[in-house]
Design a protein around this motif. Sequence first.
Motif, PDB file in Angstrom:
ATOM      1  N   LYS A 181       0.816  -1.218   0.000  1.00  0.00           N
ATOM      2  CA  LYS A 181       0.000   0.000   0.000  1.00  0.00           C
ATOM      3  C   LYS A 181       0.852   1.271   0.000  1.00  0.00           C
ATOM      4  O   LYS A 181       0.328   2.373   0.168  1.00  0.00           O
ATOM      5  N   PHE A 183       2.856   2.665   2.066  1.00  0.00           N
ATOM      6  CA  PHE A 183       2.772   3.483   3.277  1.00  0.00           C
ATOM      7  C   PHE A 183       4.107   4.170   3.526  1.00  0.00           C
ATOM      8  O   PHE A 183       5.166   3.561   3.409  1.00  0.00           O
ATOM      9  N   GLU A 187       1.386  10.739   8.225  1.00  0.00           N
ATOM     10  CA  GLU A 187       0.332  11.376   7.442  1.00  0.00           C
ATOM     11  C   GLU A 187      -0.533  10.344   6.724  1.00  0.00           C
ATOM     12  O   GLU A 187      -1.735  10.540   6.538  1.00  0.00           O
ATOM     13  N   ASP A 188       0.072   9.228   6.332  1.00  0.00           N
ATOM     14  CA  ASP A 188      -0.672   8.204   5.597  1.00  0.00           C
ATOM     15  C   ASP A 188      -1.679   7.465   6.468  1.00  0.00           C
ATOM     16  O   ASP A 188      -2.537   6.736   5.952  1.00  0.00           O
ATOM     17  N   LYS A 190      -4.090   8.661   7.859  1.00  0.00           N
ATOM     18  CA  LYS A 190      -5.411   9.238   7.586  1.00  0.00           C
ATOM     19  C   LYS A 190      -6.073   8.626   6.355  1.00  0.00           C
ATOM     20  O   LYS A 190      -7.276   8.826   6.138  1.00  0.00           O
ATOM     21  N   ARG A 191      -5.310   7.900   5.560  1.00  0.00           N
ATOM     22  CA  ARG A 191      -5.860   7.344   4.327  1.00  0.00           C
ATOM     23  C   ARG A 191      -6.982   6.343   4.610  1.00  0.00           C
ATOM     24  O   ARG A 191      -6.859   5.499   5.495  1.00  0.00           O
ATOM     25  N   PRO A 192      -8.072   6.409   3.873  1.00  0.00           N
ATOM     26  CA  PRO A 192      -9.204   5.503   4.125  1.00  0.00           C
ATOM     27  C   PRO A 192      -8.889   4.039   3.808  1.00  0.00           C
ATOM     28  O   PRO A 192      -9.599   3.142   4.294  1.00  0.00           O
ATOM     29  N   ASP A 193      -7.858   3.794   3.014  1.00  0.00           N
ATOM     30  CA  ASP A 193      -7.514   2.410   2.669  1.00  0.00           C
ATOM     31  C   ASP A 193      -6.483   1.810   3.629  1.00  0.00           C
ATOM     32  O   ASP A 193      -6.018   0.690   3.409  1.00  0.00           O
ATOM     33  N   ILE A 194      -6.129   2.556   4.699  1.00  0.00           N
ATOM     34  CA  ILE A 194      -5.141   2.092   5.675  1.00  0.00           C
ATOM     35  C   ILE A 194      -5.836   1.779   7.001  1.00  0.00           C
ATOM     36  O   ILE A 194      -6.550   2.620   7.555  1.00  0.00           O
TER      37      ILE A 194
END
Length: 319
Positions: A181, A183, A187-188, A190-194
Amino acid sequence: MLENTTLTPQEVADMLKIAKNTVYELIKRGELNGYKVGKKIRVDLNDVENYKNKTKHTTQNESSDVKENDLSSPDIFYPTRDNTNGGFIICGQDVLLDILSRYIEIRCPGTRTFRSYVGSYSGLLSLYMGKIQVATAHLWDGDSDQYNIPFVRRLIPGIPTVIIHLACRMQGFYVAKGNPKKFKGFEDLKRPDITMINREKGCGTRILLDEHLRLLNISGSDIKGYAKEHFSHLEIASTVARGDADVGLGNEKTALQVNNVDFIPIQKERYELVMKKEDINKAPFNSILEILRSNQFKSELLGIGGYDLTEMGNIIAEL
């Protein structure tokens, strides 16, 4: 007599029909009494029966949707009953403390060392309350970019203390092998796919995460999986390896022990001992400095790997 039967963690696991690792977690959280015999953990049969009766009572009086991780620890000190019988309790979760405990017992015959597997924050509070002898800490203060000293001042007010350096360890993120993904950092999250897996409140790793999030103005409520907690680096790395989470924060040493995870380094942390200044010239406290500065102890840790021992045994601060 039957009530005095001593059990291994595996025998307890078989009785309760749970995993052996869950037994260790119950002991660590103070829900099941345990004690050390040499390097081994043992549990008395009557303590298992008491635990079963306690949980039966809890189940009958609480709603049925209570999860295992919702159980709160009634006592963070391990093992509590020995603290009044000459026990020397060291708080912290790193394996180097198990090795240090063994060296203390060799150098100070008659001293029984015990380990309390709680986080840095709870350990410092326990030292302040006089319920343990030595705490460890790896607590990062984001405003000063300093480890441990600001927290020792806040959590042990009015009591002169000494901070002794143990080792530096690299902290970072566990991700799946190959980092599918992509990463990169805080900051990452906040990603919806994490989806992340978090450490428990009060441990140094959790405070490191929360301090970085505070400085970046990121709310935990905006992070998927932030509220789900595990109680060790190994649990975090294993969760990521199984694919039950995309990312978790922990130390590099654990990443080397778990298959199918990669490690993204974030920052080097300082792992240090804290004791009361009035104790430092007493046995076995004074033996700790001798042990940390000995070539034999350092050689054993170098053999394990994962530590920067450059400053080991140095007195960092007297507060």
